[in-house]
Each structure stands twice: as C-alpha cells, then as structure tokens.
Scaffold this active site. Structure first.
Site, PDB file in Angstrom:
ATOM      1  N   ASP A 115       0.781  -1.339  -0.151  1.00  0.00           N
ATOM      2  CA  ASP A 115       0.067  -0.045  -0.093  1.00  0.00           C
ATOM      3  C   ASP A 115       0.827   1.239  -0.018  1.00  0.00           C
ATOM      4  O   ASP A 115       0.501   2.225   0.775  1.00  0.00           O
ATOM      5  CB  ASP A 115      -1.002   0.052   1.226  1.00  0.00           C
ATOM      6  CG  ASP A 115      -2.039   1.158   1.239  1.00  0.00           C
ATOM      7  OD1 ASP A 115      -2.272   1.494   0.111  1.00  0.00           O
ATOM      8  OD2 ASP A 115      -2.445   1.495   2.252  1.00  0.00           O
ATOM      9  N   CYS A 169     -14.064  -8.942 -15.919  1.00  0.00           N
ATOM     10  CA  CYS A 169     -15.298  -7.937 -15.777  1.00  0.00           C
ATOM     11  C   CYS A 169     -16.446  -8.247 -16.763  1.00  0.00           C
ATOM     12  O   CYS A 169     -17.638  -7.933 -16.335  1.00  0.00           O
ATOM     13  CB  CYS A 169     -14.868  -6.852 -15.775  1.00  0.00           C
ATOM     14  SG  CYS A 169     -14.041  -6.239 -14.156  1.00  0.00           S
ATOM     15  N   CYS A 172     -20.134  -6.495 -16.939  1.00  0.00           N
ATOM     16  CA  CYS A 172     -20.892  -6.300 -15.871  1.00  0.00           C
ATOM     17  C   CYS A 172     -20.394  -4.554 -15.522  1.00  0.00           C
ATOM     18  O   CYS A 172     -19.294  -4.147 -15.819  1.00  0.00           O
ATOM     19  CB  CYS A 172     -20.177  -7.087 -14.510  1.00  0.00           C
ATOM     20  SG  CYS A 172     -20.498  -6.756 -12.846  1.00  0.00           S
ATOM     21  N   CYS A 175     -20.269  -2.440  -9.837  1.00  0.00           N
ATOM     22  CA  CYS A 175     -19.623  -1.507  -9.131  1.00  0.00           C
ATOM     23  C   CYS A 175     -19.718  -0.171  -9.305  1.00  0.00           C
ATOM     24  O   CYS A 175     -19.917   0.780  -8.517  1.00  0.00           O
ATOM     25  CB  CYS A 175     -18.033  -1.936  -8.956  1.00  0.00           C
ATOM     26  SG  CYS A 175     -17.356  -1.845 -10.582  1.00  0.00           S
ATOM     27  N   CYS A 195     -14.472   9.591  -3.624  1.00  0.00           N
ATOM     28  CA  CYS A 195     -14.716   8.038  -3.229  1.00  0.00           C
ATOM     29  C   CYS A 195     -14.874   8.352  -1.565  1.00  0.00           C
ATOM     30  O   CYS A 195     -13.782   8.876  -0.865  1.00  0.00           O
ATOM     31  CB  CYS A 195     -13.189   7.434  -3.590  1.00  0.00           C
ATOM     32  SG  CYS A 195     -13.277   5.912  -2.779  1.00  0.00           S
ATOM     33  N   CYS A 225     -18.386  -1.156  -3.450  1.00  0.00           N
ATOM     34  CA  CYS A 225     -18.005  -1.537  -4.969  1.00  0.00           C
ATOM     35  C   CYS A 225     -17.442  -3.096  -4.717  1.00  0.00           C
ATOM     36  O   CYS A 225     -17.510  -3.922  -5.809  1.00  0.00           O
ATOM     37  CB  CYS A 225     -17.079  -0.893  -5.480  1.00  0.00           C
ATOM     38  SG  CYS A 225     -15.693  -0.364  -4.431  1.00  0.00           S
TER      39      CYS A 225
HETATM   40  S1  SF4 Z   1     -18.589  -5.365 -10.138  1.00  0.00           S
HETATM   41 FE1  SF4 Z   1     -16.896  -4.376 -10.895  1.00  0.00          FE
HETATM   42  S2  SF4 Z   1     -15.066  -5.266 -10.579  1.00  0.00           S
HETATM   43 FE2  SF4 Z   1     -16.631  -6.660 -10.002  1.00  0.00          FE
HETATM   44  S3  SF4 Z   1     -16.873  -8.050 -12.107  1.00  0.00           S
HETATM   45 FE3  SF4 Z   1     -18.408  -6.301 -11.905  1.00  0.00          FE
HETATM   46  S4  SF4 Z   1     -17.419  -4.576 -13.212  1.00  0.00           S
HETATM   47 FE4  SF4 Z   1     -15.880  -6.132 -12.512  1.00  0.00          FE
HETATM   48  S1  SF4 Z   2     -18.133   2.256  -3.683  1.00  0.00           S
HETATM   49 FE1  SF4 Z   2     -16.148   2.089  -4.056  1.00  0.00          FE
HETATM   50  S2  SF4 Z   2     -15.419   3.811  -5.634  1.00  0.00           S
HETATM   51 FE2  SF4 Z   2     -17.481   4.255  -4.404  1.00  0.00          FE
HETATM   52  S3  SF4 Z   2     -16.962   5.541  -2.774  1.00  0.00           S
HETATM   53 FE3  SF4 Z   2     -17.172   3.414  -2.203  1.00  0.00          FE
HETATM   54  S4  SF4 Z   2     -14.914   2.625  -2.203  1.00  0.00           S
HETATM   55 FE4  SF4 Z   2     -15.038   4.468  -3.280  1.00  0.00          FE
END
Ligand code: SF4
Ligand code: SF4
Length: 330
Positions: A115, A169, A172, A175, A195, A225
């Site tokens: 990180d 992905c 999809c 997220c 975020c 997400c």
């Molecule tokens: S939720 Fe987001 S990261 Fe997960 S498979 Fe779907 S597009 Fe990809």
């Molecule tokens: S869903 Fe993912 S990108 Fe959106 S605010 Fe939460 S951590 Fe950040």
C-alpha cells in the site's frame, strides 16, 4: 519490469486532478511506473496477495454488511480495517519471504512495499497474474474475489516472468452503478475526490457538503463496490488471527464511538490502521454519520451528544457538528 504503457493513463489521471489532495502521488510522478527508478538495481518485482476476510466471517457476509449499512445508528468500518494494521502484517511476511529467497539463491537486494504510494500495485498484480484490474480499479481474482491486500518485493534478481491475469469483468458494471458517490467516473477510472474511502481516510479538510449525505454511516472506508462484485462470492477467509475483527470496531453504534475521547480512541485503535487518521478526522467522520442518522429519524440522545461536544470542538469539527444538527427533520 517495464510498466511504460501504464504511464499515459497515470499521467492523465493526475492531470485531471483525480488524486485530490494526495499530492504524494504527483510528487512521485512517473517513478511509480518505473520500478528501477524507485529502487535502483530492481530487475524483477514479486507481487503477492494476502486475504483479509476475518476468520469468523459467515457465508452470506455481504448481506450482513448491507444490513449494517442500512442501520443508520450503527457505525460501519471497512472490513479490512477491523483487525490489526495490515501494513505491519504484510510487511513482515514479505520480509520473511525475501529472507527465504536469499537462503535459496544467496545474497540479494530486496525491498518490500505494501500500500505504498510510489508503487503501482494493481498494475503489478495484473501483470504478474495475481489478479486483473477491475472496473472499480482494485485487483480481483476468479478464485479469490478482491478481499485481499497487495504487497511487493522489488529484487535485483532476474526471475522468470509469470503470465498476466486475464480480465473477467465482461459486461458487468455493478460496482459503477452501486457506488454511493459515483466516484467511478468510467470503467477503470476512479475520481478519488468523490470516493468515500479517500474522503474518510486520506482527506484532511471538510467533507464536501454535497457528498456528506451520501456517506451514510460509513465512518472509515467503504466496501460497497466490493460487496456488490459477483466475484466476491469466491473471496477467501484469512488464515491469520491478525485480521479478526476487534470488538469496538465491529458492531458499535455511532453514539458509542462518538463518546470516545482522544485517550479512548488511541487505546481502542492500538495496532489498528485506523489510528493513522487521528482522533480529529475520526470525529469529523462520526459527526457526518450522526447527521445522516438524525435525518432518518429524530433522536434526542444523538442531538444532545452532538450539542455537548460543540463548545470544545475545533473549527473543522464544530462546522461538521453544526451541519449534523441541521439534518434533523423539522
Ligand atoms: S462489480 Fe466491477 S469489478 Fe466486479 S466484475 Fe463487475 S465490473 Fe468487474
Ligand atoms: S463504492 Fe468504491 S469507489 Fe465508490 S465510494 Fe465506495 S469505495 Fe469508493
């Protein structure tokens, strides 16, 4: 190790200001895409993942988390931060791995990261086959979802390159659709300034007014997400006790955490990554969450607790308390 084709994307992301006040990202500039400039002599990078779901996590854990997010008076801390500070755990395990390697091949130059701002971790993970970069910009894997930490060992040793991870992905966009603040502005592109993870952890100043209601009861980080990602039904439990959730950080109410003074905060977050944000930012985040809870229903105890802290609060916190008190329905 050549990441040069990641440079244009990185340059554009920085130029658009999506890194917010994480100026260290800009400071390290393109060194981030050039491992040998960051650590001279680097020939290969070993990318590693460490699963972090607490050992006691039940099947269907995503439903438990969604329920917690709907319970306005509860506090939600991102899952990865409920146990021991992963920086320490990951770093010591990577160092042990580097030592093992040196035992096999003789003395090597090795530096470990986890990180770490100057390292393009997800890019390295994708190229080494650890996981592809999902549309939410985190690494994920078919056999392990995305609930893992990444770490790297930069070595001055030519190692055979592993095959990159193929992306899965597909069509999809769960997220992108679920993100409470619409921070994923396009597939694979995150505006950190929107975020919740960035706002509650990295960001020092006031939380932007327009985003406050969208934080809900998230007081440290955000998992939405990842919770929605279909691949996380394959997320694995950590084998380590280090990431077991600690009592006050798992299941506490906002009011219980609001009652902590700085001494309590330091005591309860000993050895936790949360300590890094300090009591000031912790209280700021709690004030926003309390305001969001007050908006859903009047609560005398909450109003009183906020009011009581107003006189002793510094300017930043006082402004957030004021905002929170104005959220009660009239
Ligand atoms: S939720 Fe987001 S990261 Fe997960 S498979 Fe779907 S597009 Fe990809
Ligand atoms: S869903 Fe993912 S990108 Fe959106 S605010 Fe939460 S951590 Fe950040």
């Amino acid at each position: 190790m050549n990441l040069s084709d990641a440079e244009p994307g990185l340059r554009e992301w920085l130029a658009q200001g999506f890194h917010g006040s994480m100026h260290y990202m800009q400071r390290h500039g393109l060194k981030r895409a050039r491992p040998a400039e960051l650590v001279p002599g680097t020939v290969s990078v070993i990318s590693a993942r460490l699963d972090y779901l607490p050992r006691a996590t039940a099947i269907g854990w995503q439903a438990v988390e969604w329920q917690r997010l709907r319970s306005a008076q509860q506090a939600t801390v991102s899952i990865y931060a409920r146990g021991r500070d992963y920086h320490k755990v990951m770093r010591s395990r990577l160092a042990a791995l580097a030592d093992r390697l040196a035992l096999e091949v003789g003395p090597i130059g090795a530096r470990v990261f986890t990180d770490s701002a100057p390292v393009l971790e997800v890019e390295l993970a994708a190229r080494s086959g650890v996981g592809w970069r999902g549309k939410h910009t985190l690494a994920l894997q078919r056999e392990g979802g995305s609930m893992f930490f990444l770490g790297e060992i930069f070595v001055d040793l030519a190692l055979p390159a592993s095959a990159p991870a193929a992306a899965h992905c597909g069509t999809c966009s769960a997220c992108i659709d679920i993100c409470p603040t619409q921070a994923i502005v396009a597939p694979y592109r995150l505006d950190a300034r929107r975020c919740i993870s960035y706002l509650t952890i990295e960001h020092e100043g006031p939380i932007p007014l327009a985003l406050r209601p969208l934080l809900g009861n998230r007081i440290y980080g955000c998992d939405d997400c990842q919770l929605v990602c279909p691949w996380n039904k394959y997320a694995r439990l950590s084998p380590l006790a280090d990431f077991d959730a600690r009592a006050p950080l798992d299941g506490a109410t906002l009011l219980e955490l609001w009652a902590w003074d700085e001494v309590d905060f330091l005591r309860h977050t000993e050895g936790s990554a949360i300590r890094r944000i300090g009591h000031g930012r912790w209280q700021r985040n709690l004030a926003v969450a309390l305001g969001n809870a007050l908006r859903t229903m009047p609560n005398q105890a909450m109003q009183q607790a906020l009011q009581e802290r107003l006189d002793s609060a510094g300017e930043l916190l006082a402004e957030h308390i004021d905002w929170a008190l104005r959220q009660r329905p009239h």
